[in-house]
Motif scaffolding. Structure first.
Motif, PDB file in Angstrom:
ATOM      1  N   ILE A 105     -89.653  65.050 -77.511  1.00  0.00           N
ATOM      2  CA  ILE A 105     -89.565  66.252 -76.596  1.00  0.00           C
ATOM      3  C   ILE A 105     -88.631  66.589 -77.182  1.00  0.00           C
ATOM      4  N   LYS A 106     -87.551  66.430 -78.196  1.00  0.00           N
ATOM      5  CA  LYS A 106     -87.090  67.119 -78.685  1.00  0.00           C
ATOM      6  C   LYS A 106     -87.298  68.373 -79.914  1.00  0.00           C
ATOM      7  N   ASP A 107     -88.283  67.125 -80.475  1.00  0.00           N
ATOM      8  CA  ASP A 107     -88.706  67.926 -81.769  1.00  0.00           C
ATOM      9  C   ASP A 107     -90.071  68.726 -81.525  1.00  0.00           C
ATOM     10  N   LYS A 108     -90.680  68.885 -79.938  1.00  0.00           N
ATOM     11  CA  LYS A 108     -91.599  69.918 -79.634  1.00  0.00           C
ATOM     12  C   LYS A 108     -90.438  71.044 -79.656  1.00  0.00           C
ATOM     13  N   ASN A 109     -89.387  71.172 -79.129  1.00  0.00           N
ATOM     14  CA  ASN A 109     -89.067  72.611 -78.700  1.00  0.00           C
ATOM     15  C   ASN A 109     -87.725  73.144 -79.431  1.00  0.00           C
ATOM     16  N   THR A 110     -88.133  72.482 -81.447  1.00  0.00           N
ATOM     17  CA  THR A 110     -87.529  73.246 -82.458  1.00  0.00           C
ATOM     18  C   THR A 110     -88.311  73.469 -83.684  1.00  0.00           C
ATOM     19  N   ILE A 111     -87.448  74.695 -83.918  1.00  0.00           N
ATOM     20  CA  ILE A 111     -88.471  74.830 -85.618  1.00  0.00           C
ATOM     21  C   ILE A 111     -87.464  74.848 -86.635  1.00  0.00           C
ATOM     22  N   ARG A 112     -88.020  74.310 -87.773  1.00  0.00           N
ATOM     23  CA  ARG A 112     -87.721  74.196 -88.820  1.00  0.00           C
ATOM     24  C   ARG A 112     -87.766  74.837 -89.018  1.00  0.00           C
ATOM     25  N   LEU A 140     -83.975  74.658 -85.501  1.00  0.00           N
ATOM     26  CA  LEU A 140     -83.510  76.472 -84.675  1.00  0.00           C
ATOM     27  C   LEU A 140     -84.019  75.593 -83.208  1.00  0.00           C
ATOM     28  N   TYR A 141     -83.366  75.927 -81.950  1.00  0.00           N
ATOM     29  CA  TYR A 141     -83.838  75.559 -81.256  1.00  0.00           C
ATOM     30  C   TYR A 141     -85.005  75.652 -80.131  1.00  0.00           C
ATOM     31  N   GLU A 142     -86.105  76.080 -79.588  1.00  0.00           N
ATOM     32  CA  GLU A 142     -86.555  77.205 -79.118  1.00  0.00           C
ATOM     33  C   GLU A 142     -86.463  78.102 -77.722  1.00  0.00           C
ATOM     34  N   GLN A 143     -85.392  76.972 -77.057  1.00  0.00           N
ATOM     35  CA  GLN A 143     -84.715  78.166 -76.408  1.00  0.00           C
ATOM     36  C   GLN A 143     -83.391  78.853 -76.297  1.00  0.00           C
ATOM     37  N   ASP A 144     -83.057  78.779 -77.682  1.00  0.00           N
ATOM     38  CA  ASP A 144     -82.122  79.915 -78.390  1.00  0.00           C
ATOM     39  C   ASP A 144     -82.788  80.865 -78.418  1.00  0.00           C
ATOM     40  N   ILE A 145     -83.963  81.969 -78.987  1.00  0.00           N
ATOM     41  CA  ILE A 145     -84.972  82.128 -79.856  1.00  0.00           C
ATOM     42  C   ILE A 145     -84.743  83.337 -78.834  1.00  0.00           C
ATOM     43  N   ILE A 146     -84.521  84.850 -79.619  1.00  0.00           N
ATOM     44  CA  ILE A 146     -85.199  85.572 -78.460  1.00  0.00           C
ATOM     45  C   ILE A 146     -86.126  85.729 -79.408  1.00  0.00           C
ATOM     46  N   TYR A 147     -85.966  86.729 -80.349  1.00  0.00           N
ATOM     47  CA  TYR A 147     -87.375  87.382 -80.977  1.00  0.00           C
ATOM     48  C   TYR A 147     -86.959  87.040 -82.278  1.00  0.00           C
ATOM     49  N   PHE A 148     -87.984  87.075 -83.156  1.00  0.00           N
ATOM     50  CA  PHE A 148     -87.785  87.302 -84.671  1.00  0.00           C
ATOM     51  C   PHE A 148     -88.812  88.416 -85.471  1.00  0.00           C
TER      52      PHE A 148
END
Length: 160
Positions: free
Chosen positions: A122-129, A139-147
């Motif tokens: 679950i942790k790995d699915k919600n991250t971007i490397r 980077l944790y997905e829930q912390d990203i606002i936009y690219f």
């Protein structure tokens, strides 16, 4: 892939964990490193990729050394194993995944391991490397606002 380390002098713990990993995970090569004390772990652990650490709470100064390990290895998932339930409440002063009573190791270790695997997925699915200059940022997905993309550059806007 998970890799395990055990800090214990109790051969029953070591033998059971080794047996379990070999029998249940026979199709995968799962490394298991055994250290008789914290000193050996702290001197050799930098050379190994360990993500699950099993600590015997019957060892001397286990609490202080676990705090030191978290300073050096904050990503470590710790499972405490102990024969003294009087010590059991002290593990909650330290971030850990599970505490297993030694006499109940055989029925509870497989369950703890499966819960750990599912949580790591679950942790790995919600991250971007993102790798940049030989450093990998997670980077944790829930912390990203936009690219934001500007030619060849990508800016990641995140919450504080």
């Amino acid at each position: 892939m998970l890799s395990f380390a055990v800090i214990s002098q109790d051969t029953d713990i070591i033998n059971y964990i080794q047996f379990y990993l070999e029998s249940e995970c026979a199709n995968q090569m799962i490394p298991l490193y055994v250290f008789p004390n914290f000193y050996c772990f702290l001197t050799e652990a930098n050379f190994r990729k360990i993500n699950v650490l099993i600590i015997d709470t019957d060892l001397e100064c286990w609490k202080e050394n676990t705090v030191r390990i978290y300073k050096d290895f904050p990503y470590m998932n710790i499972i405490f194993v102990g024969s003294n339930l009087e010590v059991g409440y002290k593990v909650y002063d330290i971030r850990h995944f599970a505490f297993i009573y030694k006499k109940e190791l055989i029925p509870y270790f497989p369950d703890a391991l499966s819960r750990l695997r599912s949580e790591l997925k679950i942790k790995d699915k919600n991250t971007i490397r993102i790798s940049w200059k030989n450093v990998v940022y997670v980077l944790y997905e829930q912390d990203i606002i936009y690219f934001e993309r500007d030619k060849r550059k990508t800016m990641v806007h995140m919450m504080d």
